[in-house]
Design a protein around this motif. Sequence first.
Motif, PDB file in Angstrom:
ATOM      1  N   GLY A 197       0.780  -1.218   0.000  1.00  0.00           N
ATOM      2  CA  GLY A 197       0.000   0.000   0.000  1.00  0.00           C
ATOM      3  C   GLY A 197       0.822   1.284   0.000  1.00  0.00           C
ATOM      4  N   THR A 198       2.135   1.173  -0.188  1.00  0.00           N
ATOM      5  CA  THR A 198       2.968   2.377  -0.213  1.00  0.00           C
ATOM      6  C   THR A 198       3.458   2.649  -1.624  1.00  0.00           C
ATOM      7  N   ARG A 199       4.084   3.798  -1.777  1.00  0.00           N
ATOM      8  CA  ARG A 199       4.586   4.201  -3.088  1.00  0.00           C
ATOM      9  C   ARG A 199       6.104   4.121  -3.111  1.00  0.00           C
ATOM     10  N   ASN A 200       6.668   4.183  -4.296  1.00  0.00           N
ATOM     11  CA  ASN A 200       8.116   4.168  -4.473  1.00  0.00           C
ATOM     12  C   ASN A 200       8.621   5.606  -4.515  1.00  0.00           C
ATOM     13  N   TYR A 201       8.830   6.189  -3.343  1.00  0.00           N
ATOM     14  CA  TYR A 201       9.278   7.570  -3.266  1.00  0.00           C
ATOM     15  C   TYR A 201      10.702   7.703  -3.779  1.00  0.00           C
ATOM     16  N   MET A 202      10.956   8.837  -4.438  1.00  0.00           N
ATOM     17  CA  MET A 202      12.258   9.080  -5.042  1.00  0.00           C
ATOM     18  C   MET A 202      12.466  10.587  -5.153  1.00  0.00           C
ATOM     19  N   THR A 203      13.706  11.026  -4.978  1.00  0.00           N
ATOM     20  CA  THR A 203      14.007  12.450  -5.150  1.00  0.00           C
ATOM     21  C   THR A 203      14.121  12.751  -6.640  1.00  0.00           C
ATOM     22  N   PRO A 204      13.987  14.011  -7.036  1.00  0.00           N
ATOM     23  CA  PRO A 204      14.157  14.351  -8.451  1.00  0.00           C
ATOM     24  C   PRO A 204      15.531  13.927  -8.982  1.00  0.00           C
ATOM     25  N   PRO A 207      12.508  17.026  -1.618  1.00  0.00           N
ATOM     26  CA  PRO A 207      12.693  17.299  -0.194  1.00  0.00           C
ATOM     27  C   PRO A 207      12.924  18.772   0.132  1.00  0.00           C
ATOM     28  N   SER A 208      13.273  19.587  -0.854  1.00  0.00           N
ATOM     29  CA  SER A 208      13.552  20.992  -0.573  1.00  0.00           C
ATOM     30  C   SER A 208      12.294  21.765  -0.153  1.00  0.00           C
ATOM     31  N   VAL A 209      11.109  21.209  -0.367  1.00  0.00           N
ATOM     32  CA  VAL A 209       9.884  21.898   0.068  1.00  0.00           C
ATOM     33  C   VAL A 209       9.801  21.965   1.595  1.00  0.00           C
ATOM     34  N   HIS A 210      10.575  21.132   2.283  1.00  0.00           N
ATOM     35  CA  HIS A 210      10.595  21.119   3.745  1.00  0.00           C
ATOM     36  C   HIS A 210      11.757  21.935   4.313  1.00  0.00           C
ATOM     37  N   PHE A 237      11.087  14.281   7.440  1.00  0.00           N
ATOM     38  CA  PHE A 237      10.295  13.751   6.341  1.00  0.00           C
ATOM     39  C   PHE A 237      11.249  13.130   5.330  1.00  0.00           C
ATOM     40  N   PHE A 238      10.704  12.579   4.263  1.00  0.00           N
ATOM     41  CA  PHE A 238      11.505  12.010   3.190  1.00  0.00           C
ATOM     42  C   PHE A 238      12.480  13.070   2.661  1.00  0.00           C
ATOM     43  N   GLY A 239      13.734  12.683   2.499  1.00  0.00           N
ATOM     44  CA  GLY A 239      14.750  13.579   1.968  1.00  0.00           C
ATOM     45  C   GLY A 239      15.535  14.329   3.025  1.00  0.00           C
ATOM     46  N   VAL A 291      17.971  18.366  12.048  1.00  0.00           N
ATOM     47  CA  VAL A 291      17.262  17.976  10.837  1.00  0.00           C
ATOM     48  C   VAL A 291      17.508  19.066   9.792  1.00  0.00           C
ATOM     49  N   SER A 292      17.920  18.657   8.591  1.00  0.00           N
ATOM     50  CA  SER A 292      18.118  19.649   7.532  1.00  0.00           C
ATOM     51  C   SER A 292      17.642  19.084   6.198  1.00  0.00           C
ATOM     52  N   TYR A 293      17.349  20.015   5.284  1.00  0.00           N
ATOM     53  CA  TYR A 293      16.889  19.669   3.942  1.00  0.00           C
ATOM     54  C   TYR A 293      17.692  20.485   2.945  1.00  0.00           C
ATOM     55  N   PRO A 294      17.776  20.016   1.695  1.00  0.00           N
ATOM     56  CA  PRO A 294      18.455  20.842   0.677  1.00  0.00           C
ATOM     57  C   PRO A 294      17.673  22.124   0.434  1.00  0.00           C
ATOM     58  N   ALA A 295      18.401  23.156   0.091  1.00  0.00           N
ATOM     59  CA  ALA A 295      17.757  24.443  -0.207  1.00  0.00           C
ATOM     60  C   ALA A 295      16.993  24.357  -1.523  1.00  0.00           C
ATOM     61  N   PRO A 296      15.862  25.058  -1.612  1.00  0.00           N
ATOM     62  CA  PRO A 296      15.115  25.047  -2.880  1.00  0.00           C
ATOM     63  C   PRO A 296      16.005  25.612  -4.003  1.00  0.00           C
TER      64      PRO A 296
END
Length: 185
Positions: free
Chosen positions: A26-33, A102-105, A112-114, A179-184
């Motif tokens: 029931g899950t999806r195959n999440y992937m970064t761009p 993941p940059s949206v976070h 979260f993912f990423g 916790v860190s994320y890539p910059a948009p």
Amino acid sequence: MSKAFTREDTSDADEEELAPAALPTGTRNYMTPAGYARLRAELMQLIDEERPRVVEVVHWAASNGDRSENGDYLYGKKRLREIDRRIRFLTKRLEVAEVTDPSVHHGRDQVFFGATVRYADPQGQERCVTILGIDEADSSQGQVSWISPIARALLKAREGDVVRLQTPAGPQEIEVLDVSYPAPG
């Protein structure tokens, strides 16, 4: 008949070896761009460059006559099967991929993912992991799949939270330090 003269079919073993990693039901195959782009580039390289080159070699080798002792022909056919298997694998994975940026976070303190997460284990040793998709995570680079036990424990946690990680040695409590994320971009 002696077993020495029977042929074992290894095609099933080859298919299992390259079978996609199982996704939780029931899950999806999440992937970064970036991960999606890498897999797509590999697929296009196989289709546009490598496969036509190997087909050309096999065609040339087949025109030389006796195929049973022709190394170029035999190896080429084997390589074609490997390429076709990889093409099927990549096509299936890309069809079900859900690209998540993941940059949206960026700027958030929740996992979260990423996310790249720095955490401390019970002994106080700090570690850092980046949570990525199944097909793009490379443990030698500090990347883990989002379905791995460490990622599952960390997902939805915030900086400062203590989460429970189930390990083969028993449960451990780890503290989320950063916790860190890539910059948009």
